[in-house]
Design a protein around this motif. Structure first.
Motif, PDB file in Angstrom:
ATOM      1  N   GLY A 134       0.825  -1.202   0.000  1.00 13.72           N
ATOM      2  CA  GLY A 134       0.000   0.000   0.000  1.00 13.72           C
ATOM      3  C   GLY A 134       0.856   1.247   0.000  1.00 13.72           C
ATOM      4  N   HIS A 135       0.229   2.376  -0.212  1.00 12.28           N
ATOM      5  CA  HIS A 135       0.985   3.626  -0.161  1.00 12.28           C
ATOM      6  C   HIS A 135       1.264   4.008   1.283  1.00 12.28           C
ATOM      7  CE1 HIS A 135       1.989   7.883  -0.417  1.00 12.28           C
ATOM      8  NE2 HIS A 135       2.226   7.714  -1.694  1.00 12.28           N
ATOM      9  N   GLY A 136       0.225   3.993   2.129  1.00 16.43           N
ATOM     10  CA  GLY A 136       0.407   4.387   3.517  1.00 16.43           C
ATOM     11  C   GLY A 136       0.624   5.883   3.647  1.00 16.43           C
ATOM     12  N   SER A 137       0.735   6.344   4.882  1.00 17.33           N
ATOM     13  CA  SER A 137       0.846   7.779   5.110  1.00 17.33           C
ATOM     14  C   SER A 137       1.611   8.052   6.394  1.00 17.33           C
ATOM     15  CB  SER A 137      -0.567   8.370   5.217  1.00 17.33           C
ATOM     16  OG  SER A 137      -0.515   9.679   5.723  1.00 17.33           O
ATOM     17  N   HIS A 138       2.360   9.163   6.396  1.00 18.47           N
ATOM     18  CA  HIS A 138       3.025   9.609   7.628  1.00 18.47           C
ATOM     19  C   HIS A 138       2.063  10.370   8.531  1.00 18.47           C
ATOM     20  CE1 HIS A 138       7.307   9.629   5.695  1.00 18.47           C
ATOM     21  NE2 HIS A 138       6.951   8.449   6.134  1.00 18.47           N
ATOM     22  N   LEU A 139       0.910  10.773   7.982  1.00 16.73           N
ATOM     23  CA  LEU A 139       0.039  11.684   8.719  1.00 16.73           C
ATOM     24  C   LEU A 139      -1.338  11.118   9.012  1.00 16.73           C
ATOM     25  CD1 LEU A 139       0.850  14.972   6.745  1.00 16.73           C
ATOM     26  CD2 LEU A 139       1.866  14.196   8.888  1.00 16.73           C
ATOM     27  N   ASN A 140      -1.824  10.241   8.149  1.00 13.83           N
ATOM     28  CA  ASN A 140      -3.206   9.801   8.235  1.00 13.83           C
ATOM     29  C   ASN A 140      -3.287   8.309   8.569  1.00 13.83           C
ATOM     30  OD1 ASN A 140      -5.824   8.993   7.755  1.00 13.83           O
ATOM     31  ND2 ASN A 140      -5.858   9.665   5.615  1.00 13.83           N
ATOM     32  N   GLU A 141      -3.797   8.009   9.752  1.00 14.65           N
ATOM     33  CA  GLU A 141      -3.797   6.609  10.208  1.00 14.65           C
ATOM     34  C   GLU A 141      -4.773   5.735   9.428  1.00 14.65           C
ATOM     35  OE1 GLU A 141      -5.039   7.825  14.232  1.00 14.65           O
ATOM     36  OE2 GLU A 141      -6.615   6.326  14.032  1.00 14.65           O
ATOM     37  N   ASP A 142      -5.706   6.328   8.712  1.00 14.75           N
ATOM     38  CA  ASP A 142      -6.694   5.525   7.984  1.00 14.75           C
ATOM     39  C   ASP A 142      -6.229   5.107   6.600  1.00 14.75           C
ATOM     40  OD1 ASP A 142      -8.457   5.753  10.070  1.00 14.75           O
ATOM     41  OD2 ASP A 142      -9.347   7.602   9.287  1.00 14.75           O
ATOM     42  N   SER A 143      -5.165   5.730   6.138  1.00  6.80           N
ATOM     43  CA  SER A 143      -4.713   5.477   4.774  1.00  6.80           C
ATOM     44  C   SER A 143      -4.432   3.994   4.527  1.00  6.80           C
ATOM     45  CB  SER A 143      -3.455   6.314   4.512  1.00  6.80           C
ATOM     46  OG  SER A 143      -2.810   5.879   3.367  1.00  6.80           O
ATOM     47  N   SER A 144      -3.825   3.335   5.494  1.00  6.36           N
ATOM     48  CA  SER A 144      -3.424   1.943   5.300  1.00  6.36           C
ATOM     49  C   SER A 144      -4.517   0.943   5.665  1.00  6.36           C
ATOM     50  CB  SER A 144      -2.173   1.649   6.132  1.00  6.36           C
ATOM     51  OG  SER A 144      -2.385   2.023   7.470  1.00  6.36           O
ATOM     52  N   LEU A 145      -5.610   1.444   6.224  1.00  5.70           N
ATOM     53  CA  LEU A 145      -6.648   0.536   6.729  1.00  5.70           C
ATOM     54  C   LEU A 145      -7.168  -0.471   5.690  1.00  5.70           C
ATOM     55  CD1 LEU A 145      -8.247  -0.149   9.272  1.00  5.70           C
ATOM     56  CD2 LEU A 145     -10.012   1.448   8.515  1.00  5.70           C
ATOM     57  N   PRO A 146      -7.493  -0.030   4.446  1.00  2.00           N
ATOM     58  CA  PRO A 146      -7.996  -1.020   3.481  1.00  2.00           C
ATOM     59  C   PRO A 146      -7.013  -2.175   3.254  1.00  2.00           C
ATOM     60  CG  PRO A 146      -8.204   1.211   2.586  1.00  2.00           C
ATOM     61  CD  PRO A 146      -7.471   1.334   3.887  1.00  2.00           C
ATOM     62  N   VAL A 147      -5.725  -1.871   3.241  1.00  4.61           N
ATOM     63  CA  VAL A 147      -4.735  -2.934   3.025  1.00  4.61           C
ATOM     64  C   VAL A 147      -4.798  -3.938   4.179  1.00  4.61           C
ATOM     65  CG1 VAL A 147      -2.255  -3.438   2.941  1.00  4.61           C
ATOM     66  CG2 VAL A 147      -3.204  -1.568   1.568  1.00  4.61           C
ATOM     67  N   TYR A 148      -4.862  -3.433   5.417  1.00  4.87           N
ATOM     68  CA  TYR A 148      -4.944  -4.339   6.564  1.00  4.87           C
ATOM     69  C   TYR A 148      -6.244  -5.156   6.523  1.00  4.87           C
ATOM     70  CZ  TYR A 148      -0.920  -2.152   8.799  1.00  4.87           C
ATOM     71  OH  TYR A 148       0.354  -1.721   9.084  1.00  4.87           O
ATOM     72  N   GLU A 149      -7.329  -4.505   6.137  1.00  2.00           N
ATOM     73  CA  GLU A 149      -8.611  -5.227   6.123  1.00  2.00           C
ATOM     74  C   GLU A 149      -8.650  -6.294   5.030  1.00  2.00           C
ATOM     75  OE1 GLU A 149     -11.572  -1.953   8.153  1.00  2.00           O
ATOM     76  OE2 GLU A 149     -11.568  -2.117   5.981  1.00  2.00           O
ATOM     77  N   HIS A 150      -8.140  -5.960   3.855  1.00  2.00           N
ATOM     78  CA  HIS A 150      -8.113  -6.963   2.782  1.00  2.00           C
ATOM     79  C   HIS A 150      -7.168  -8.114   3.170  1.00  2.00           C
ATOM     80  CE1 HIS A 150     -10.576  -4.325   0.551  1.00  2.00           C
ATOM     81  NE2 HIS A 150      -9.646  -3.517   0.116  1.00  2.00           N
ATOM     82  N   ALA A 151      -6.048  -7.766   3.785  1.00  2.00           N
ATOM     83  CA  ALA A 151      -5.097  -8.804   4.221  1.00  2.00           C
ATOM     84  C   ALA A 151      -5.786  -9.767   5.183  1.00  2.00           C
ATOM     85  CB  ALA A 151      -3.885  -8.154   4.883  1.00  2.00           C
ATOM     86  N   MET A 155     -12.578  -6.182  -3.036  1.00  2.00           N
ATOM     87  CA  MET A 155     -11.220  -5.904  -3.503  1.00  2.00           C
ATOM     88  C   MET A 155     -10.252  -7.001  -3.056  1.00  2.00           C
ATOM     89  SD  MET A 155     -11.132  -3.252  -5.421  1.00  2.00           S
ATOM     90  CE  MET A 155      -9.579  -2.395  -5.469  1.00  2.00           C
ATOM     91  N   ALA A 156     -10.578  -7.659  -1.937  1.00  2.00           N
ATOM     92  CA  ALA A 156      -9.723  -8.755  -1.466  1.00  2.00           C
ATOM     93  C   ALA A 156      -9.675  -9.873  -2.511  1.00  2.00           C
ATOM     94  CB  ALA A 156     -10.230  -9.280  -0.125  1.00  2.00           C
ATOM     95  N   ASN A 157     -10.823 -10.151  -3.134  1.00  2.00           N
ATOM     96  CA  ASN A 157     -10.862 -11.186  -4.181  1.00  2.00           C
ATOM     97  C   ASN A 157     -10.018 -10.768  -5.382  1.00  2.00           C
ATOM     98  OD1 ASN A 157     -12.740 -12.440  -2.547  1.00  2.00           O
ATOM     99  ND2 ASN A 157     -14.473 -11.509  -3.618  1.00  2.00           N
TER     100      ASN A 157
END
Lengths: 255, 281
Positions: free
Chosen positions: A8-25, A233-235
């Motif tokens: 994922g791209h992720g973010s230094h400032l926004n904690e929600d940015s990476s959430l979809p990646v964790y949820e799909h994982a 998106m996980a599929n």
């Protein structure tokens, strides 16, 4: 053993940015298809640079959770992982590198599932337009290209009177998509990976949206959640990984 | 400065060996081990208890048994601020993770200190691949390409501002380049840092912007526009008694801790030329 690494791209400032990646994982982990499912990011830890260090499997699938083919998928990710093509052998590990999610043939289905979520319990009246909203940039034509590609694929299905596109950083601009739509009902779907600043602030502000349904210029405007956070998106991630197995074997490209 | 990870397979760490070695290391110490800000202890063979090091004697902790809950624990500080750098010494307290088996132990550790265990192991074995600042900068592109032009002095100051134990508990192993070691307190912790991280590169980019303005925009008393911006923000904060600190990696804002640490090294001596250099810790 087989490992899936979602980038994922992720973010230094926004904690929600990476959430979809964790949820799909987590969704993929529960299917048991891979022995390991690992998340890594450009702006968060673990970095792409170190993700391979943390997996034990010798068969590794790297899938970028990015919408378009471009700077990140063609330059940054291969460089940070040390990949030299679709299949790279590093020590005992065979690393298969998949394409981005937005260009995948399954993407229009996820977009339409997002429409379905939004329109559940709601009926459209008169002419209906679907508009896909993307980031876009004049710096790389692929960024907008993937939005056009999906619009064309959905248009072929003949579900809507028109299927349009709008962008934050290129023309046609998001601010004018409602005005430009020749329709009574306009359905807007942001083709973004995460729910964040753009989907919650810039897009609603550009258009003057007040929620899921807004009346604007005599039209009803429906605004959906971003495609990237949809569970399906996980599929797509898994399908992207599987697809790489059809690539030539490791014997051909030894690093 | 690169060394081989595995004799026959350079650059590939052995995550499985690291897992077993880490579990054995923890089990070998009755009182447990401290890794970053976490105390890891085997409460019985194969059952591990993890908690904040300052919660050692605390019995009023919220118990978690899913190792993946470590991600939520490590996500925000005590005050609810997002933690972009997991090795910052701002891990929150009040929790205990109890996990079974070395696999789950490492899953939890990898959320608390991503890649920490595998790098700890490779470093102990003398096989951790280290990448210097210049090697790292050479591969940067896009908006980060400018970090290639950061001076050696700029790299040194950025490292002291960004990497010392006061702001990052990893032990800094990399140098400016093969000939130029970092001159700083590299830290004593068990988690090695083999390469500048993305937070460092982001600060380095900001410092490079400061260097550029130093060359062209200094006023009569030798202050740059951004230095004056920072001083004005500090005056305003002190005058109102309200210090609105920028977020941890928000380097474009004046009141950022690492940005201020950089100013302490570069601006404070300019303002007080007669004073002794301040200890940077």
């Amino acid at each position: 053993m087989r490992a899936l690494i979602i980038v994922g791209h992720g973010s230094h400032l926004n904690e929600d940015s990476s959430l979809p990646v964790y949820e799909h994982a987590e969704r993929i982990r529960r299917t048991g298809e891979f022995d390991e499912v690992v998340e890594c990011f450009w702006k968060e830890e673990p970095s792409m640079r170190h993700a391979l260090d943390t997996v034990e499997s010798d068969e590794v699938f790297v899938v970028p959770a990015f919408i378009s083919e471009g700077y990140f998928t063609q330059q940054v990710i291969p460089r940070e992982f040390g990949l030299d093509g679709p299949v790279t052998v590093k020590g005992h590990k065979t690393v298969r590198y998949a394409g981005p999610l937005g260009t995948f043939e399954g993407m229009p289905d996820v977009i339409l599932e997002r429409v379905e979520d939004l329109m559940r319990g709601r009926e459209t009246n008169g002419r209906t337009a679907l508009v896909l909203l993307g980031h876009g940039t004049d710096l790389n034509k692929n960024s907008g290209g993937v939005i056009y590609l999906n619009a064309a694929r959905i248009r072929e299905r003949g579900l809507y009177d028109e299927v349009g596109v709008g962008f934050l950083d290129q023309k046609p601009e998001i601010g004018s998509v409602v005005e430009d739509a020749d329709a009574d009902d306009v359905i807007l779907i942001p083709v973004f990976i995460a729910d964040g600043w753009h989907t919650r602030e810039t897009i609603p502000e550009d258009l003057g949206l007040t929620g899921e349904v807004t009346h604007l210029e005599g039209k009803r405007v429906f605004y959906g959640a971003p495609v990237g956070t949809h569970p399906s998106m996980a599929n797509l991630i898994v399908a992207r990984a599987r697809e790489t197995e059809l690539l030539p074997g490791k014997e051909t490209q030894v690093v | 400065m690169s060394s081989t990870i595995q004799e026959d397979h350079p650059g590939v760490a052995d995550a499985a060996a690291a897992r077993e070695a880490f579990a054995a290391w923890v089990e070998a110490a009755e009182e447990g081990r401290v890794f970053g800000q976490v105390r890891v202890k085997a409460v019985e063979p194969g059952i591990y208890s993890l908690r904040h090091v300052e919660d050692a004697g605390n019995s009023d902790l919220r118990l978690h048994e899913d190792p993946r809950e470590a991600r939520e624990i490590s996500k925000t500080t005590e005050g609810g601020e997002y933690r972009p750098l997991k090795s910052s010494p701002n891990l929150r307290r009040g929790w205990e993770l109890r996990v079974s088996g070395a696999v789950d132990l490492v899953v939890a550790m990898n959320y608390l200190y991503p890649a920490g265990v595998v790098h700890w192991h490779a470093h102990r074995e003398g096989r951790l691949e280290v990448t210097s600042y210049r090697e790292n900068a050479a591969r940067q592109s896009g908006i980060y390409k400018r970090v290639q032009r950061l001076s050696d002095e700029g790299v040194q100051d950025t490292a002291r501002a960004c990497c010392e134990d006061a702001v990052c508990l990893k032990q800094t192993l990399w140098d400016v380049d093969e000939e130029t070691p970092l001159v700083m307190d590299r830290g004593e912790g068990d988690i090695p840092c083999p390469e500048p991280c993305s937070v460092f590169v982001s600060l380095a980019r900001r410092v490079r912007l400061f260097e550029r303005e130093k060359k062209r925009d200094l006023d009569a008393i030798g202050l740059s526009p951004s230095e004056k911006e920072d001083l004005a923000a500090l005056v305003e904060a002190a005058a109102t008694g309200h210090v609105d600190f920028a977020r941890e990696a928000e380097f474009e804002k004046p009141l950022n801790e690492r940005r201020m640490r950089y100013r302490r090294l570069t601006l404070a001596p300019k303002l007080r030329p007669e004073a002794q250099p301040v200890s940077s810790a």
